[in-house]
Design a protein around this motif. Structure first.
Motif, PDB file in Angstrom:
ATOM      1  N   TYR A 162      -9.919  35.965  77.891  1.00  0.00           N
ATOM      2  CA  TYR A 162     -10.299  35.778  78.992  1.00  0.00           C
ATOM      3  C   TYR A 162     -10.935  34.546  79.262  1.00  0.00           C
ATOM      4  N   GLY A 163     -10.733  33.594  78.179  1.00  0.00           N
ATOM      5  CA  GLY A 163     -10.840  32.513  77.992  1.00  0.00           C
ATOM      6  C   GLY A 163     -11.193  32.395  76.215  1.00  0.00           C
ATOM      7  N   ALA A 164     -11.655  30.278  76.602  1.00  0.00           N
ATOM      8  CA  ALA A 164     -12.308  30.193  74.823  1.00  0.00           C
ATOM      9  C   ALA A 164     -13.616  30.467  74.599  1.00  0.00           C
ATOM     10  N   SER A 165     -13.898  30.816  73.851  1.00  0.00           N
ATOM     11  CA  SER A 165     -15.527  30.518  73.016  1.00  0.00           C
ATOM     12  C   SER A 165     -15.842  29.758  71.811  1.00  0.00           C
ATOM     13  N   SER A 166     -17.092  30.006  71.363  1.00  0.00           N
ATOM     14  CA  SER A 166     -17.642  29.553  70.818  1.00  0.00           C
ATOM     15  C   SER A 166     -18.782  30.194  69.968  1.00  0.00           C
ATOM     16  N   ILE A 167     -19.482  30.908  68.866  1.00  0.00           N
ATOM     17  CA  ILE A 167     -20.403  31.479  67.939  1.00  0.00           C
ATOM     18  C   ILE A 167     -21.178  30.170  67.352  1.00  0.00           C
ATOM     19  N   THR A 168     -22.732  29.982  68.016  1.00  0.00           N
ATOM     20  CA  THR A 168     -23.594  28.951  66.995  1.00  0.00           C
ATOM     21  C   THR A 168     -23.649  29.890  66.163  1.00  0.00           C
ATOM     22  N   GLY A 171     -30.715  29.579  62.784  1.00  0.00           N
ATOM     23  CA  GLY A 171     -31.215  29.077  61.449  1.00  0.00           C
ATOM     24  C   GLY A 171     -30.587  28.340  60.937  1.00  0.00           C
ATOM     25  N   SER A 172     -29.446  28.768  59.534  1.00  0.00           N
ATOM     26  CA  SER A 172     -28.981  28.378  58.429  1.00  0.00           C
ATOM     27  C   SER A 172     -27.468  28.709  58.089  1.00  0.00           C
ATOM     28  N   GLU A 173     -27.231  28.921  59.493  1.00  0.00           N
ATOM     29  CA  GLU A 173     -25.859  29.405  59.436  1.00  0.00           C
ATOM     30  C   GLU A 173     -25.177  29.188  60.978  1.00  0.00           C
ATOM     31  N   ALA A 174     -26.712  28.093  61.615  1.00  0.00           N
ATOM     32  CA  ALA A 174     -26.158  27.603  62.730  1.00  0.00           C
ATOM     33  C   ALA A 174     -25.526  26.633  62.469  1.00  0.00           C
ATOM     34  N   ARG A 175     -24.402  25.651  63.384  1.00  0.00           N
ATOM     35  CA  ARG A 175     -23.231  25.553  63.999  1.00  0.00           C
ATOM     36  C   ARG A 175     -22.614  24.528  64.920  1.00  0.00           C
ATOM     37  N   MET A 176     -22.769  23.944  65.107  1.00  0.00           N
ATOM     38  CA  MET A 176     -21.493  23.483  66.815  1.00  0.00           C
ATOM     39  C   MET A 176     -19.752  23.939  66.300  1.00  0.00           C
ATOM     40  N   PRO A 177     -19.163  24.223  68.003  1.00  0.00           N
ATOM     41  CA  PRO A 177     -17.932  25.012  67.691  1.00  0.00           C
ATOM     42  C   PRO A 177     -17.023  23.913  66.362  1.00  0.00           C
ATOM     43  N   SER A 178     -16.190  25.131  65.841  1.00  0.00           N
ATOM     44  CA  SER A 178     -15.781  25.124  64.813  1.00  0.00           C
ATOM     45  C   SER A 178     -14.458  24.815  65.337  1.00  0.00           C
ATOM     46  N   ALA A 179     -13.317  24.064  64.568  1.00  0.00           N
ATOM     47  CA  ALA A 179     -11.731  23.160  64.926  1.00  0.00           C
ATOM     48  C   ALA A 179     -11.690  23.440  64.754  1.00  0.00           C
ATOM     49  N   LEU A 180     -11.471  25.065  65.470  1.00  0.00           N
ATOM     50  CA  LEU A 180     -10.892  25.951  65.889  1.00  0.00           C
ATOM     51  C   LEU A 180     -10.563  26.462  67.144  1.00  0.00           C
ATOM     52  N   GLU A 181     -11.971  26.722  67.299  1.00  0.00           N
ATOM     53  CA  GLU A 181     -12.760  26.690  68.597  1.00  0.00           C
ATOM     54  C   GLU A 181     -12.492  25.292  69.480  1.00  0.00           C
ATOM     55  N   LEU A 182     -12.115  24.838  68.881  1.00  0.00           N
ATOM     56  CA  LEU A 182     -12.379  23.137  69.750  1.00  0.00           C
ATOM     57  C   LEU A 182     -10.553  23.247  70.243  1.00  0.00           C
ATOM     58  N   ASP A 183      -9.783  23.596  69.088  1.00  0.00           N
ATOM     59  CA  ASP A 183      -8.184  24.117  69.527  1.00  0.00           C
ATOM     60  C   ASP A 183      -8.337  24.882  70.570  1.00  0.00           C
ATOM     61  N   MET A 184      -9.041  26.079  70.657  1.00  0.00           N
ATOM     62  CA  MET A 184      -8.261  26.719  71.604  1.00  0.00           C
ATOM     63  C   MET A 184      -9.193  25.829  72.928  1.00  0.00           C
ATOM     64  N   CYS A 185     -10.153  25.531  72.962  1.00  0.00           N
ATOM     65  CA  CYS A 185     -10.800  24.806  74.330  1.00  0.00           C
ATOM     66  C   CYS A 185      -9.423  23.969  74.303  1.00  0.00           C
ATOM     67  N   ARG A 186      -8.812  23.032  74.229  1.00  0.00           N
ATOM     68  CA  ARG A 186      -7.504  22.709  74.598  1.00  0.00           C
ATOM     69  C   ARG A 186      -6.572  22.999  75.138  1.00  0.00           C
ATOM     70  N   PHE A 187      -6.500  24.107  73.738  1.00  0.00           N
ATOM     71  CA  PHE A 187      -5.360  25.210  74.500  1.00  0.00           C
ATOM     72  C   PHE A 187      -4.750  25.517  75.534  1.00  0.00           C
ATOM     73  N   GLN A 188      -6.799  25.680  76.434  1.00  0.00           N
ATOM     74  CA  GLN A 188      -6.768  26.181  77.194  1.00  0.00           C
ATOM     75  C   GLN A 188      -7.202  25.405  78.405  1.00  0.00           C
ATOM     76  N   GLY A 189      -7.194  24.725  78.493  1.00  0.00           N
ATOM     77  CA  GLY A 189      -7.566  22.837  79.448  1.00  0.00           C
ATOM     78  C   GLY A 189      -5.687  22.807  79.572  1.00  0.00           C
ATOM     79  N   GLU A 190      -4.647  22.573  78.678  1.00  0.00           N
ATOM     80  CA  GLU A 190      -3.633  22.418  78.575  1.00  0.00           C
ATOM     81  C   GLU A 190      -2.672  23.455  80.036  1.00  0.00           C
ATOM     82  N   HIS A 191      -2.827  24.490  79.087  1.00  0.00           N
ATOM     83  CA  HIS A 191      -2.346  25.766  80.136  1.00  0.00           C
ATOM     84  C   HIS A 191      -2.970  26.138  81.481  1.00  0.00           C
ATOM     85  N   VAL A 192      -4.104  25.586  81.542  1.00  0.00           N
ATOM     86  CA  VAL A 192      -4.414  25.442  83.009  1.00  0.00           C
ATOM     87  C   VAL A 192      -4.138  24.087  83.547  1.00  0.00           C
ATOM     88  N   ALA A 193      -3.933  22.876  83.579  1.00  0.00           N
ATOM     89  CA  ALA A 193      -3.734  21.689  83.637  1.00  0.00           C
ATOM     90  C   ALA A 193      -1.960  22.429  84.146  1.00  0.00           C
TER      91      ALA A 193
END
Ligand SMILES: Cc1cc2nc3c(=O)[nH]c(=O)nc-3n(C[C@H](O)[C@H](O)[C@H](O)COP(=O)(O)O)c2cc1C
Length: 206
Positions: A162-168, A171-193
């Motif tokens: 349904y669309g790209a997503s990421s998991i934050t 606490g000690s497991e907090a993270r920013m969007p992973s490389a894979l999650e950002l790749d899927m965002c790029r893929f979705q942006g390219e697909h839409v464009a």
């Protein structure tokens, strides 16, 4: 030339980074003009500061009327109790005049989101967002399984058809969007464009 808008809300910067990746992907398509904008904050500065919000976000604030100027819009929001954030909801609720004159009919709409937990409502956020896009007569585009890592089990990751997503995490497991999650965002942006460029080449919606 087709015009793409990546429109987002982000309290803590995760969706902001995803929005930038969506724009990078969209910009891969020749002849596409991409803008990144955000919707206004609704919290007071005092409350947002107290909650640790990321207040230094350079993307300009969008006006609802300008949505009519784009061929495709990628909407990004954090999940709030399984739905979009109220800041995004409020912005959409100001698009009544656009709806009344059918200004978004035939345009492409696509969504992406971020949650704290793996099963915290990514799909409900994305698919409930689609309802609003459909009321506007938009053509809803997701994230196809030709992005092969939608199926991966090698790491904990967001990602839905349904669309790209990421998991934050928290606490000690907090993270920013992973490389894979950002790749899927790029893929979705390219697909839409790519789809927007095909539509533009084929003639605009009557
Ligand atoms: C009021 C509130 C409700 C939230 N609801 C959910 C939820 O239903 N599921 C979930 O996994 N995370 C939930 N979260 C966590 C946010 O989704 C997370 O902080 C956000 O995706 C981070 O994105 P951002 O940095 O762009 O703001 C919630 C956070 C807040 C403040």
């Amino acid at each position: 030339m087709s015009k793409i808008l990546v429109l987002y809300y982000s309290s803590y910067g995760h969706v902001e980074i995803m929005a930038r990746a969506q724009a990078e992907g969209a910009a891969r398509i020749p002849g596409v003009q991409v803008s990144v904008k955000r919707v206004p904050e609704l919290m007071s500065l005092e409350a947002a500061t107290a909650a640790g919000y990321k207040l230094d976000q350079p993307a300009p604030i969008a006006d609802p009327e300008e949505l009519a100027d784009y061929d495709a819009i990628l909407f990004g929001t954090p999940t709030r109790f399984g739905n979009m954030a109220s800041q995004m909801r409020n912005f959409l609720d100001r698009t009544g005049p656009l709806w009344a004159r059918g200004a978004l009919v035939g345009k492409i709409g696509s969504t992406f989101c971020c949650t704290a937990s793996q099963h915290g409502g990514q799909e409900t956020t994305l698919t409930s967002f689609h309802t609003t896009l459909l009321h506007h007569g938009m053509i809803v585009v997701g994230l196809p399984y030709t992005f092969k890592d939608l199926m991966t089990l090698r790491e904990v990751t967001g990602g839905t058809p349904y669309g790209a997503s990421s998991i934050t995490g928290t606490g000690s497991e907090a993270r920013m969007p992973s490389a894979l999650e950002l790749d899927m965002c790029r893929f979705q942006g390219e697909h839409v464009a790519r789809i927007a460029a095909q539509f533009t080449a084929g003639g605009s919606h009557a």
